[in-house]
Design a protein around this motif. Structure first.
Motif, short mmCIF file in Angstrom:
data_model
loop_
_atom_site.label_atom_id
_atom_site.label_comp_id
_atom_site.label_asym_id
_atom_site.label_seq_id
_atom_site.Cartn_x
_atom_site.Cartn_y
_atom_site.Cartn_z
N ASP A 1 0.83 -1.21 0.00
CA ASP A 1 0.00 0.00 0.00
C ASP A 1 0.86 1.25 0.00
OD1 ASP A 1 -2.34 -1.41 -0.06
OD2 ASP A 1 -2.62 -1.42 2.11
N ASP B 1 -6.20 12.20 6.68
CA ASP B 1 -7.29 12.48 5.74
C ASP B 1 -7.49 13.98 5.52
OD1 ASP B 1 -7.76 9.82 5.37
OD2 ASP B 1 -9.37 9.70 6.86
N ARG C 1 -2.67 8.66 -9.29
CA ARG C 1 -3.24 8.47 -7.95
C ARG C 1 -3.58 9.82 -7.32
NH1 ARG C 1 -3.01 4.74 -3.54
NH2 ARG C 1 -3.05 3.13 -5.18
N GLU D 1 -6.77 10.95 -9.32
CA GLU D 1 -7.95 10.09 -9.14
C GLU D 1 -8.47 10.14 -7.70
OE1 GLU D 1 -9.47 8.76 -11.55
OE2 GLU D 1 -7.99 8.85 -13.16
N SER D 2 -7.57 10.28 -6.72
CA SER D 2 -8.01 10.32 -5.33
C SER D 2 -8.29 11.75 -4.86
CB SER D 2 -6.97 9.67 -4.41
OG SER D 2 -5.74 10.36 -4.51
N LYS D 3 -8.16 12.70 -5.81
CA LYS D 3 -8.44 14.13 -5.54
C LYS D 3 -7.68 14.64 -4.30
CE LYS D 3 -12.81 14.25 -7.98
NZ LYS D 3 -14.24 14.57 -7.96
N MET D 4 -6.36 14.56 -4.40
CA MET D 4 -5.52 15.06 -3.31
C MET D 4 -4.47 16.05 -3.83
SD MET D 4 -3.20 11.64 -2.66
CE MET D 4 -2.44 12.28 -1.21
N LYS E 1 -5.50 16.70 0.88
CA LYS E 1 -6.48 15.62 0.79
C LYS E 1 -7.92 16.12 0.82
CE LYS E 1 -4.43 11.27 1.95
NZ LYS E 1 -4.59 10.06 2.76
N LYS F 1 -11.15 19.02 -3.21
CA LYS F 1 -11.99 18.33 -4.19
C LYS F 1 -12.36 19.24 -5.37
CE LYS F 1 -11.67 15.02 -1.29
NZ LYS F 1 -10.56 14.06 -1.49
#
Length: 540
Positions: free
Chosen positions: A329, A362, A388, A391-394, A420, A423
């Motif tokens: 991960d 987060d 990443r 796509e993870s909007k960070m 993080k 958005k």
């Protein structure tokens, strides 16, 4: 001259004097000179801070003609009570350990041993607060035997050091602010810019870059947060971040494989009133053995992360060890292959980037210096990481810096900003045309003015689109551009139209035709000459 400038001049003069003593005893530009200068400077700083605080706590000592005599008159119980009232950032010293006491004893036999023993005792009795730990749990204490680095005339060397220290005082400087200590720290380490072939950039990030990173990360009032740098070097990024938040409103964590860096960072923390964070400073390999973990044994996550990681490094010795179930991960995009040649070109910054993304809360934010090539790479680990982020909007934005913003590397750099909670839109800035080129030793360096720094910060924080400088784009627009994070690829191509008459158009076309005919004729002549020359060579 202002008071701050006077103090700055005097402090730099002390550093120069200490370097002069080292040079006189054969240690000029010696690798050990760095250890002596930084430790002696720290001893002086802690000594004066102790004296300053004692005088604040007891007016009788402050008003006494001989404050040291008044201090020695304390009973052991009263002395202990006095030291218990001191702030945790003040080292606990006995009267015999003060510089003034050593000055009075300088003509005793074996003075070098007295000097060294004093430093070692101070380090021991303050070990719980001022020690840096290694990943294996060993403590790196404040001081070591200074005189061991001198091969001859050790007593005279230590006398010379004490005589330089006794005529200067930090007592009037403790009210100075962050910028003062940042300048002093930079001056203190400027001559020690290599470490086993490494570069100064390894230890020092330009203040302009550090300031931009901190001010683009921290918005509004922030309190009780934890900040982290997994490749801290001397701590310039962390110091700027902590200063922007408020030194009393954050706790700093770090890890760096270099013992030299860890010692520099400790010194920086002491100068900048962040002593409470020293227990979190770890010497170790962040990528292979990350140290900071939560109570459940999982990697700790942070509110703010800043980093200027090494870009390329041979980590082939442990790259295979990173392919574990626990790391899948953390290193989601993979580990760079070991090249058959030029192992030192392995892109270790890609590992730090992935580690940082994994280590964010987060609600966390991060700013990371990367080679500019990362933001447009068409494939591989680089692109997977960018995917990443999107796509993870960070992703919060990117600032591409001018070339040579780091004097020691020709690599163009950009700063990746993560958030993080972002958005919405992403701001991409191309600041490559800003700055003024100046000479920095043998190198060229680009320096940003305060106005240019503010322009970058305001544009980023307010998400402003400026022609040929910045764009504000959506995550979908970035996907459509193959995840490119280069501002220039989103700039509108401007076509200027000029009205002309049919006659002017005909004249222009005739001119183009004439030029083309001339170019073709020249090309034919050149072709004939080349063929003739080739025939001549053939017959020879």
């Amino acid at each position: 001259m202002t008071t701050a400038l006077q103090f700055e001049k005097q402090t730099k003069a002390l550093i120069d004097d200490l370097k002069s003593v080292c040079a006189n005893y054969g240690l000029g530009n010696d690798g050990n000179e760095f250890k002596i200068i930084t430790q002696v400077f720290l001893y002086k700083f802690l000594n004066d801070k102790f004296v300053h605080e004692v005088k604040q706590l007891d007016p009788k000592i402050a008003e006494a003609k001989d404050w040291e005599k008044a201090l020695r008159a304390y009973s052991p119980e009263d002395y202990e009570m006095l030291t218990m009232q001191m702030s945790e950032s003040t080292a606990n010293l006995h009267p015999d350990q003060l510089i003034s006491s050593l000055f009075d004893r300088q003509n005793e036999a074996k003075f070098a041993d007295i000097f060294d023993a004093t430093l070692l005792d101070i380090a021991k009795q303050n070990s719980s607060i001022f020690s840096v730990v290694t990943e294996g749990g060993e403590k790196i204490v404040l001081f070591e035997n200074i005189s061991k680095y001198v091969t001859d005339k050790r007593d005279e060397f230590c006398k010379a050091i004490i005589n330089k220290l006794v005529h200067f005082s930090f007592e009037n400087i403790f009210h100075q602010k962050f910028d003062f200590y940042a300048t002093i720290f930079e001056y203190l380490i400027k001559d020690y810019n290599t470490n086993s072939g490494g570069k100064y950039a390894e230890y020092f990030t330009p203040h302009a870059v550090a300031k931009i990173m901190a001010r683009c990360l921290v918005h509004g009032e922030v309190s009780d947060v934890i900040c982290y740098d997994p490749s801290a070097g001397s701590g310039t990024l962390l110091m700027n971040l902590a200063h922007e938040i408020g030194e009393d409103k954050c706790t700093v964590y770090s890890q760096d494989i270099s013992q030299k860096s860890s010692n520099l960072l400790r010194l920086n923390l002491i100068l900048n009133d962040l002593v409470h964070s020293i227990p979190n400073i770890v010497k170790g390999n962040t990528i292979l053995e990350p140290y900071h973990k939560d109570k459940n044994g999982r990697l700790q996550q942070f509110d703010y992360i800043v980093s200027n990681p090494p870009f390329k490094l041979d980590f082939s010795d442990f790259s295979a060890d990173l392919d574990t179930k626990e790391n899948h991960d953390r290193f989601f995009a993979g580990v760079p292959n070991v090249p058959k040649t030029k192992k030192e070109s392995m892109a270790i910054y890609l590992m730090f980037l992935q580690h940082i993304m994994y280590s964010l809360k987060d609600t966390g934010k991060a700013a990371i210096v990367v080679p500019t090539g990362f933001i447009t790479a068409q494939s591989g680990i680089d692109k997977k990481i960018r995917e990443r982020m999107v796509e993870s909007k960070m992703l919060a934005g990117v600032v591409s810096m001018p070339s040579n913003i780091f004097a020691t590397t020709g690599t163009n750099v950009s700063v990746i900003f993560l958030d993080k909670q972002n958005k919405g839109d992403v701001v991409l800035i191309d600041a490559s045309k800003l700055g003024t080129t100046v000479k920095d030793g043998k190198n060229q360096k680009t320096v940003l003015s305060h106005e240019e720094e503010d322009h970058i910060i305001n544009t980023f924080n307010n998400k402003i689109a400026v022609d040929d400088f910045s764009v504000v784009v959506s995550y979908d627009e970035i996907k459509a551009k193959n995840y490119s994070l280069s501002a220039g690829q989103y700039f509108e191509v401007k076509i200027e139209y000029t009205d002309i008459t049919p006659e002017e158009f005909a004249d222009k076309m005739k001119s183009f035709e004439s030029n083309l005919a001339n170019l073709f004729a020249d090309s034919k002549t050149l072709e004939t000459e080349i063929q003739n020359n080739l025939k001549g060579l053939k017959y020879e």
